[in-house]
Design a protein around this motif. Structure first.
Motif, PDB file in Angstrom:
ATOM      1  N   ILE A 244       0.865  -1.187   0.000  1.00 29.16           N
ATOM      2  CA  ILE A 244       0.000   0.000   0.000  1.00 29.16           C
ATOM      3  C   ILE A 244       0.897   1.232   0.000  1.00 29.16           C
TER       4      ILE A 244
ATOM      5  N   ASN B 134      -4.091   5.548   3.964  1.00 32.63           N
ATOM      6  CA  ASN B 134      -4.230   4.990   5.306  1.00 32.63           C
ATOM      7  C   ASN B 134      -4.322   3.484   5.271  1.00 32.63           C
ATOM      8  N   SER B 135      -5.020   2.972   4.219  1.00 26.10           N
ATOM      9  CA  SER B 135      -5.283   1.539   4.185  1.00 26.10           C
ATOM     10  C   SER B 135      -5.539   1.121   2.747  1.00 26.10           C
ATOM     11  N   GLY B 136      -5.669  -0.179   2.537  1.00 26.89           N
ATOM     12  CA  GLY B 136      -5.987  -0.701   1.211  1.00 26.89           C
ATOM     13  C   GLY B 136      -7.346  -0.203   0.734  1.00 26.89           C
ATOM     14  N   TYR B 137      -8.272  -0.022   1.657  1.00 28.16           N
ATOM     15  CA  TYR B 137      -9.602   0.451   1.271  1.00 28.16           C
ATOM     16  C   TYR B 137      -9.548   1.894   0.817  1.00 28.16           C
ATOM     17  N   HIS B 138      -8.739   2.646   1.523  1.00 31.52           N
ATOM     18  CA  HIS B 138      -8.539   4.034   1.155  1.00 31.52           C
ATOM     19  C   HIS B 138      -7.977   4.117  -0.276  1.00 31.52           C
TER      20      HIS B 138
ATOM     21  N   PHE C 266      -8.201   1.817  -2.602  1.00 29.11           N
ATOM     22  CA  PHE C 266      -9.235   1.317  -3.515  1.00 29.11           C
ATOM     23  C   PHE C 266     -10.196   2.443  -3.896  1.00 29.11           C
ATOM     24  N   ASP C 267     -10.664   3.179  -2.880  1.00 28.69           N
ATOM     25  CA  ASP C 267     -11.610   4.267  -3.136  1.00 28.69           C
ATOM     26  C   ASP C 267     -10.998   5.341  -4.026  1.00 28.69           C
TER      27      ASP C 267
ATOM     28  N   LYS D  47     -10.728   4.103  -7.614  1.00 29.89           N
ATOM     29  CA  LYS D  47     -12.028   4.046  -8.242  1.00 29.89           C
ATOM     30  C   LYS D  47     -12.508   5.439  -8.616  1.00 29.89           C
ATOM     31  N   MET D  48     -12.274   6.383  -7.718  1.00 39.99           N
ATOM     32  CA  MET D  48     -12.692   7.744  -8.031  1.00 39.99           C
ATOM     33  C   MET D  48     -11.940   8.260  -9.254  1.00 39.99           C
TER      34      MET D  48
ATOM     35  N   HIS E 110      -9.468  -8.965  -0.612  1.00 37.73           N
ATOM     36  CA  HIS E 110      -9.080  -7.667  -0.061  1.00 37.73           C
ATOM     37  C   HIS E 110      -8.503  -6.739  -1.121  1.00 37.73           C
TER      38      HIS E 110
ATOM     39  N   HIS F 235      -2.556  -0.788  10.360  1.00 36.82           N
ATOM     40  CA  HIS F 235      -3.194   0.056   9.359  1.00 36.82           C
ATOM     41  C   HIS F 235      -4.617  -0.383   9.060  1.00 36.82           C
ATOM     42  N   HIS F 236      -5.002  -1.504   9.573  1.00 36.94           N
ATOM     43  CA  HIS F 236      -6.395  -1.916   9.397  1.00 36.94           C
ATOM     44  C   HIS F 236      -7.196  -1.661  10.660  1.00 36.94           C
TER      45      HIS F 236
ATOM     46  N   GLU G  88     -14.656  -0.311   7.245  1.00 36.51           N
ATOM     47  CA  GLU G  88     -14.256  -0.311   5.849  1.00 36.51           C
ATOM     48  C   GLU G  88     -14.484  -1.697   5.265  1.00 36.51           C
TER      49      GLU G  88
ATOM     50  N   HIS H 185     -15.651  -3.774   1.271  1.00 37.12           N
ATOM     51  CA  HIS H 185     -16.128  -3.687  -0.102  1.00 37.12           C
ATOM     52  C   HIS H 185     -17.573  -4.117  -0.131  1.00 37.12           C
TER      53      HIS H 185
ATOM     54  N   ASN I  56     -18.576   9.786  -6.286  1.00 33.63           N
ATOM     55  CA  ASN I  56     -18.628   9.113  -7.584  1.00 33.63           C
ATOM     56  C   ASN I  56     -20.009   9.263  -8.215  1.00 33.63           C
TER      57      ASN I  56
END
Lengths: 221, 363
Positions: free
Chosen positions: A17, A22-26, A28-29, A32-33, A191, B3-4, B10, B12, B75
């Motif tokens: 990452i 901050n994180s993988g989700y961050h 990802f978002d 995508k944006m 993930h 970090h998680h 959070e 998907h 989005n």
């Protein structure tokens, strides 16, 4: 388990990452944006052609009507179904990755790729028929079966719109092949599947454009 | 896992796979629906129906395949603004052209144009009894009013004409007496005289007239090599392109744009007359602003087409005394002359137009 120093990996993958997330989700978002912003650009790119279409069709509806009869609506319809199906398989490949089913996901990507190839083969047959019949633009328009207006205008729009769309299909095929290869290699899991997700968004847009091109070009009256 | 830290919040969004399948089936259903509706004609609504179905399909793809329904607001705003802008681009740019009433005639006539088939002409040049008999009938209906019932140039219309219609019994010919010369005269007419073009008649009909007129004349010559050459009958007929039918609706539409309209006079006569405005709107493009006649070249069509109209001033014609004949001509058009049928008037408008047209003819 998340590595030494400041490098963090998404759980179960080799994807590091970047430190500004901050994180993988961050991450990802954000990716995508980025894709959505790109898609907005794409829509506005195509919109120029849709505006030209609206103008010319409103000025010479009879010519559009006659010229549209020279397109094969069954081939156009077949391609519509092929692209819709490829959108399904693309969405499913993301769905399977989210369920950690890498094998099914890569099968779905292969199907998507094959649909895209089928689409291009059908387009090839359509284009070559038009080339032979002289259904082209400017002085290359030599067809004699349409009496109304300037049918060359319809065909210049047809080639520009379907040509730009076809280019998107070709680029999509390249990107789909790439994410398929990475899926096979085991880069993705529940993930981390950002590249597949953004490819899917792009591919759905290609489908979206065709959803409008089909009735506008093939199904006039 | 530092970090998680807020992993629970959070995640998907995971769509059940059946939803994808259902959406796909709906999309196929809608595709079949568009194809089926395209086989029916809803007039103006065709485009609306097709776009409504396409938009519904697009919405399904965006909401479920692209999962925008579950996406974050940023989005969603991106996509909504894109769609909004496309709508604005199309609607404002095309607004004028979409709502414009371009005065299309209710009925669209087809105007014949293009050359006559030389092979056919060559065949019909030779006289037969059949042709003479057929020509006699055509003559009585179309020519006797000027050239006289027996061909003496003394029909009821002749009195007002200068030059006078030809007396076929005299044996004198101004434009040649060979079959092909007479054919050319009948086809083109004689500009500036009462003899108008009969190119709207078929080649057969015109040659029948030729042979009838020749049969009553005491003096006539056969086709010479020059006559044939002048009519293009000396060469290779294989390059001939058959007559094409041109949609007059298109001609008129194109006339509003780029075409040349030769109007000898640019101020409308009797412009205070209640019918003047209607006339200017629907008729002047072909008949001239004051019914003086015009040559209208529609260069916007392929092949190009030209229409000629004659002056109404002092015209002797049935419709000037007969409003129902006028209404019939105008609403049905004249096939073969390139005159479209224009019939979307109410009864007040009809009488205003008629009285204005009469005024223009000098009555």
């Amino acid at each position: 388990m998340s590595g030494h120093h400041e490098v963090h990996y998404v759980e179960g993958t080799k994807h590091a990452i970047p430190h500004h997330f901050n994180s993988g989700y961050h991450e990802f978002d954000a990716s995508k944006m980025g894709m959505w912003v790109f898609l907005v650009n794409e829509i506005l790119l195509f919109s120029a052609l849709f505006v030209a279409y609206a103008m010319f069709r409103a000025k010479d509806p009879v010519m559009f009507h006659e010229a549209s009869h020279q397109l094969n609506k069954w081939m156009g319809g077949l391609n519509t179904i092929v692209l819709l199906f490829s959108s399904l398989t693309m969405a499913l490949s993301v769905g399977y990755l989210q369920r950690n089913n890498t094998k099914r996901a890569s099968q779905m990507l292969i199907l998507t790729f094959l649909c895209a190839a089928t689409f291009m083969v059908v387009k090839y047959f359509e284009y070559s028929h038009k080339f032979h019949a002289g259904l082209l633009t400017a002085k290359f328009y030599t067809f004699e079966g349409i009496s109304a207006g300037h049918p060359g205008l319809f065909f210049s729009l047809y080639f520009m719109m379907t040509g730009l769309h076809g280019l998107h299909v070709l680029i999509g095929m390249g990107v789909i092949a790439w994410v398929w290869w990475r899926t096979r290699r085991g880069d993705f899991n529940e993930h981390y599947f950002t590249p597949v997700e953004v490819t899917a968004l792009y591919w759905h847009l290609v489908d979206l454009v065709w959803i409008f091109l089909f009735p506008l070009l093939y199904l006039i009256g | 896992m530092a970090h998680h830290g807020n992993h629970k919040e959070e995640h998907h969004h995971v769509t059940p796979l059946e939803i994808f399948h259902k959406v796909f089936i709906a999309l196929i259903g809608l595709t079949v629906l568009t194809v089926v509706t395209s086989l029916y004609d809803f007039g103006m609504m065709n485009m609306v129906v097709a776009m409504a179905i396409a938009s519904l399909k697009a919405a399904l793809v965006i909401m479920f395949f692209m999962q925008l329904k579950y996406d974050n607001i940023l989005n969603q705003l991106c996509m909504i603004s894109a769609i909004l802008f496309v709508a604005i681009f199309i609607l404002i740019t095309a607004s004028d052209v979409i709502v414009r009433d371009n005065g299309r005639p209710m009925r669209i006539e087809k105007a014949a144009q293009g050359g006559d088939d030389p092979a056919l002409m060559n065949k019909l040049r030779a006289v037969t009894d059949d042709q003479v008999a057929k020509g006699k009938v055509l003559y009585a209906n179309n020519c006797a009013s000027c050239h006289g019932a027996t061909g003496g140039g003394d029909g009821p219309g002749a009195a007002a004409l200068n030059p006078k219609p030809r007396n076929f019994l005299s044996g004198e010919w101004k434009y040649g007496s060979s079959p092909t010369r007479i054919f050319t005269t009948i086809t083109n007419g004689v500009k500036g005289t009462g003899m108008s073009s009969y190119s709207g008649m078929s080649v057969e009909e015109r040659y029948a007239l030729v042979h009838y007129v020749r049969s009553i004349s005491p003096q006539k010559s056969d086709d010479s090599a020059e006559d044939l050459k002048a009519a293009g009958l000396d060469g290779d007929f294989s390059k001939f392109k058959p007559k094409q039918m041109v949609d007059v609706g298109i001609v008129m539409e194109n006339m509003a744009q780029v075409d040349q309209v030769e109007l000898p006079q640019d101020r409308q006569k009797f412009s205070d007359h209640p019918g003047a405005k209607l006339y200017a709107q629907h008729c002047a493009s072909c008949h001239g602003l004051s019914g003086q006649g015009a040559k209208v070249t529609a260069v916007g069509v392929n092949p190009p087409i030209a229409l000629y109209t004659t002056s109404w001033n002092g015209l002797q014609a049935g419709w000037i005394q007969d409003s129902s004949a006028f209404k019939k001509i105008v609403s049905e058009g004249l096939t073969g002359w390139g005159k479209p049928g224009i019939g979307h008037f109410n009864s007040d408008e009809w009488s205003q137009l008629y009285s204005y047209a009469r005024a223009l003819s000098g009555r």
